[in-house]
Design a protein around this motif. Structure first.
Motif, PDB file in Angstrom:
ATOM      1  N   UNK A 118       0.844  -1.210   0.000  1.00 33.08           N
ATOM      2  CA  UNK A 118       0.000   0.000   0.000  1.00 33.08           C
ATOM      3  C   UNK A 118       0.872   1.250   0.000  1.00 33.08           C
ATOM      4  N   UNK A 119       1.921   1.252   0.835  1.00 28.84           N
ATOM      5  CA  UNK A 119       2.769   2.447   0.925  1.00 28.84           C
ATOM      6  C   UNK A 119       3.485   2.697  -0.403  1.00 28.84           C
ATOM      7  N   UNK A 120       3.920   1.614  -1.058  1.00 27.87           N
ATOM      8  CA  UNK A 120       4.653   1.785  -2.313  1.00 27.87           C
ATOM      9  C   UNK A 120       3.754   2.229  -3.460  1.00 27.87           C
ATOM     10  N   UNK A 121       2.438   2.020  -3.281  1.00 27.87           N
ATOM     11  CA  UNK A 121       1.513   2.373  -4.365  1.00 27.87           C
ATOM     12  C   UNK A 121       1.186   3.860  -4.379  1.00 27.87           C
ATOM     13  N   UNK A 122       1.480   4.560  -3.292  1.00 32.44           N
ATOM     14  CA  UNK A 122       1.010   5.943  -3.156  1.00 32.44           C
ATOM     15  C   UNK A 122       1.417   6.811  -4.358  1.00 32.44           C
ATOM     16  N   UNK A 123       2.687   6.774  -4.745  1.00 30.18           N
ATOM     17  CA  UNK A 123       3.156   7.607  -5.868  1.00 30.18           C
ATOM     18  C   UNK A 123       2.634   7.104  -7.200  1.00 30.18           C
ATOM     19  N   UNK A 124       2.900   5.824  -7.549  1.00 26.78           N
ATOM     20  CA  UNK A 124       2.472   5.327  -8.860  1.00 26.78           C
ATOM     21  C   UNK A 124       0.960   5.375  -9.067  1.00 26.78           C
ATOM     22  N   UNK A 125       0.157   5.245  -8.001  1.00 30.35           N
ATOM     23  CA  UNK A 125      -1.304   5.177  -8.192  1.00 30.35           C
ATOM     24  C   UNK A 125      -1.815   6.428  -8.902  1.00 30.35           C
ATOM     25  N   UNK A 126      -1.353   7.585  -8.449  1.00 29.55           N
ATOM     26  CA  UNK A 126      -1.815   8.838  -9.047  1.00 29.55           C
ATOM     27  C   UNK A 126      -1.339   8.925 -10.497  1.00 29.55           C
TER      28      UNK A 126
ATOM     29  N   UNK B  43      -1.696  -3.722 -18.050  1.00 27.82           N
ATOM     30  CA  UNK B  43      -0.743  -4.566 -17.319  1.00 27.82           C
ATOM     31  C   UNK B  43       0.343  -3.637 -16.807  1.00 27.82           C
ATOM     32  N   UNK B  44       0.574  -3.667 -15.501  1.00 21.77           N
ATOM     33  CA  UNK B  44       1.634  -2.836 -14.921  1.00 21.77           C
ATOM     34  C   UNK B  44       2.579  -3.784 -14.199  1.00 21.77           C
ATOM     35  N   UNK B  45       3.849  -3.750 -14.591  1.00 20.44           N
ATOM     36  CA  UNK B  45       4.779  -4.664 -13.906  1.00 20.44           C
ATOM     37  C   UNK B  45       6.220  -4.200 -14.071  1.00 20.44           C
ATOM     38  N   UNK B  46       7.078  -4.823 -13.245  1.00 17.99           N
ATOM     39  CA  UNK B  46       8.516  -4.605 -13.403  1.00 17.99           C
ATOM     40  C   UNK B  46       8.912  -5.367 -14.657  1.00 17.99           C
ATOM     41  N   UNK B  47       9.491  -4.677 -15.615  1.00 19.23           N
ATOM     42  CA  UNK B  47       9.847  -5.381 -16.845  1.00 19.23           C
ATOM     43  C   UNK B  47      11.338  -5.670 -16.847  1.00 19.23           C
ATOM     44  N   UNK B  48      11.652  -6.884 -17.273  1.00 24.28           N
ATOM     45  CA  UNK B  48      13.024  -7.370 -17.115  1.00 24.28           C
ATOM     46  C   UNK B  48      13.971  -7.013 -18.242  1.00 24.28           C
ATOM     47  N   UNK B  49      13.682  -5.960 -19.018  1.00 24.62           N
ATOM     48  CA  UNK B  49      14.606  -5.646 -20.104  1.00 24.62           C
ATOM     49  C   UNK B  49      15.704  -4.729 -19.593  1.00 24.62           C
TER      50      UNK B  49
ATOM     51  N   UNK C 243      -2.527  -4.085 -28.631  1.00 28.19           N
ATOM     52  CA  UNK C 243      -1.741  -3.228 -27.726  1.00 28.19           C
ATOM     53  C   UNK C 243      -1.760  -1.811 -28.267  1.00 28.19           C
ATOM     54  N   UNK C 244      -2.206  -0.867 -27.436  1.00 35.33           N
ATOM     55  CA  UNK C 244      -2.363   0.501 -27.936  1.00 35.33           C
ATOM     56  C   UNK C 244      -1.326   1.470 -27.373  1.00 35.33           C
ATOM     57  N   UNK C 245      -0.782   1.156 -26.188  1.00 33.05           N
ATOM     58  CA  UNK C 245       0.182   2.095 -25.597  1.00 33.05           C
ATOM     59  C   UNK C 245       1.130   1.383 -24.659  1.00 33.05           C
ATOM     60  N   UNK C 246       2.366   1.905 -24.570  1.00 38.33           N
ATOM     61  CA  UNK C 246       3.303   1.441 -23.538  1.00 38.33           C
ATOM     62  C   UNK C 246       3.799   2.688 -22.822  1.00 38.33           C
ATOM     63  N   UNK C 247       3.797   2.645 -21.502  1.00 39.08           N
ATOM     64  CA  UNK C 247       4.179   3.838 -20.736  1.00 39.08           C
ATOM     65  C   UNK C 247       5.202   3.438 -19.688  1.00 39.08           C
ATOM     66  N   UNK C 248       6.361   4.120 -19.684  1.00 38.66           N
ATOM     67  CA  UNK C 248       7.331   3.894 -18.607  1.00 38.66           C
ATOM     68  C   UNK C 248       6.975   4.828 -17.461  1.00 38.66           C
ATOM     69  N   UNK C 249       6.797   4.269 -16.276  1.00 38.40           N
ATOM     70  CA  UNK C 249       6.378   5.116 -15.154  1.00 38.40           C
ATOM     71  C   UNK C 249       7.522   5.982 -14.651  1.00 38.40           C
TER      72      UNK C 249
ATOM     73  N   UNK D  71       9.345   0.136 -13.949  1.00 35.52           N
ATOM     74  CA  UNK D  71       7.949  -0.300 -14.021  1.00 35.52           C
ATOM     75  C   UNK D  71       7.340   0.213 -15.326  1.00 35.52           C
ATOM     76  N   UNK D  72       6.593  -0.648 -16.019  1.00 34.37           N
ATOM     77  CA  UNK D  72       5.994  -0.229 -17.295  1.00 34.37           C
ATOM     78  C   UNK D  72       4.516  -0.605 -17.344  1.00 34.37           C
ATOM     79  N   UNK D  73       3.735   0.267 -18.007  1.00 42.34           N
ATOM     80  CA  UNK D  73       2.339  -0.063 -18.295  1.00 42.34           C
ATOM     81  C   UNK D  73       2.258  -0.513 -19.746  1.00 42.34           C
ATOM     82  N   UNK D  74       1.602  -1.631 -19.967  1.00 40.43           N
ATOM     83  CA  UNK D  74       1.318  -2.055 -21.340  1.00 40.43           C
ATOM     84  C   UNK D  74      -0.205  -2.119 -21.435  1.00 40.43           C
ATOM     85  N   UNK D  75      -0.740  -1.276 -22.318  1.00 39.97           N
ATOM     86  CA  UNK D  75      -2.189  -1.103 -22.358  1.00 39.97           C
ATOM     87  C   UNK D  75      -2.754  -1.700 -23.637  1.00 39.97           C
TER      88      UNK D  75
END
Ligand SMILES: C[S@@+](CC[C@H](N)C(=O)[O-])C[C@H]1O[C@@H](n2cnc3c(N)ncnc32)[C@H](O)[C@@H]1O
Length: 344
Positions: A156-164, A274-280, A323-329, A335-339
């Motif tokens: 929960x604490x780690x989500x505070x920044x990325x959530x917004x 999909x939001x995750x740590x990407x291993x590239x 797949x319409x978008x990829x966003x690096x947080x 962490x990357x969003x793949x939408x």
């Protein structure tokens, strides 16, 4: 690591005239010491005004000589500074380790020190020798009361920044009414989407032990459902589904099946994030080292991996999504969003 070698030390390390592993020995013990200082409230007490070791020993119920030595080591490691007889926090400590500061990572450090670093000596060699996990992280956490609570609070604490950032950059349509957060745990990501769209109902779907925090928030926009996404139905007809930091729990075949189930829960045209740590490799040594550490951690505790974006894209496409978008947080390096959008 906050210890910064001087020029001569740096030269010796660079030219292999000194064993570089000593930095890791110092780092490992500095980490445990700083984490204990967080748990004891040392940095919070110092943050309220510089203090000497005897005062801090009294405030934290510790031995004065032990506290003096802890502070000396923390000063050498860059967490506090000596000022006459007193100690003050460094800017690093004030910025990142005080629980009162927005964006602090005190809970995350507590989780690593009191939970996850314990899993390595117990399980690393087994996983390496056998190529499989000795015990799954969830079962290991269930062995001792309190472990799940530490895990949930840290998530929960780690989500505070990325959530917004995620809620803003995903930009859900104002017409969206139903949102599914698979492995949603604390529900902080759903809460950020709900703040932007007061008519949204967010279904937080997770295993029962993970839901305490979300339940305690009493958010009227939450619909909380316990289940295992591998076998239980999360419902259907959603406008959007979020799968945040979940796929790194599973092997490739299970990821494929979970993404198919997530996409199947969408209404046609619905959005999957999909939001995750990407291993590239990012050619960023610190971020890369973190991702490799996490990849090894997943191998030990969940038998899974931090996957490359290409793998995630292929699972989305196989599940009937474009797949319409990829966003690096920005708020969470690595962490990357793949939408994707459900077609048909
Ligand atoms: C690393 S946490 C991430 C929590 C949250 N989504 C976030 O990004 O902060 C992974 C979550 O997935 C949940 N999870 C793992 N396996 C699951 C399963 N089989 N079914 C449902 N949830 C699961 C865990 O309980 C945990 O809450």
């Amino acid at each position: 690591m906050p210890i910064i070698p001087n020029l001569v030390e740096r030269w010796a390390l660079r030219h292999n005239k000194a064993p570089g592993i000593m930095l890791d020995l110092l780092g490992a013990n500095a980490f445990h010491s700083a984490a204990l200082a967080i748990d004891l409230g040392v940095f919070e007490h110092i943050g309220a005004g510089e203090k000497n070791p005897a005062e801090l020993a009294r405030l934290t119920g510790c031995d004065p000589e032990g506290m003096r030595r802890l502070l000396e080591f923390l000063a050498a490691a860059g967490y506090v500074q000596k000022k006459g007889a007193n100690y003050a926090n460094t800017s690093l400590t004030n910025h990142w380790l005080l629980k009162s500061k927005p964006g602090n990572i005190a809970n995350f450090i507590h989780m690593w020190n009191s939970l996850l670093t314990e899993t390595w000596p117990e399980n690393l060699e087994y996983a390496l020798r056998n190529g499989s996990i000795r015990i799954h992280l969830h079962d290991w956490m269930s062995l001792k009361p309190g472990r799940w609570a530490i895990f949930n609070e840290s998530m929960a604490a780690m989500a505070a920044g990325p959530a917004e950032e995620i809620a803003t950059r995903v930009g859900l349509s104002p017409d969206a009414r139903r949102f599914l957060d698979i492995g949603g745990n604390h529900g902080q990501y759903s809460a950020a989407f709900c703040r932007k769209n007061p008519q949204l109902v967010a279904t937080i779907f997770d295993v029962p032990d993970a839901l305490e925090y979300a339940i305690a928030t009493n958010n009227p926009q939450f619909d909380i459902r316990a289940g295992d996404i591998r076998k239980d139905d999360p419902g259907s007809g959603y406008d959007a589904v979020l799968v945040s930091n979940l796929i790194h729990y599973f092997g490739p075949e299970e990821c494929q099946a979970i993404i198919k189930r997530a996409a199947g829960a969408l209404a046609p045209g619905g959005m999957i994030v999909i939001s995750d740590q990407v291993g590239s490799s990012n050619n960023r040594p610190l971020v890369d080292a973190f991702l490799h550490m996490m990849s090894l951690h997943y191998f030990i505790m969940t038998g899974s991996n931090a996957y490359a974006p290409g793998a995630i894209v292929s699972w989305l496409e196989a599940a009937g999504c474009k797949v319409v978008r990829k966003i690096k947080l920005r708020s969470a390096p690595g962490q990357m969003l793949i939408i994707g959008e459900r077609t048909g």
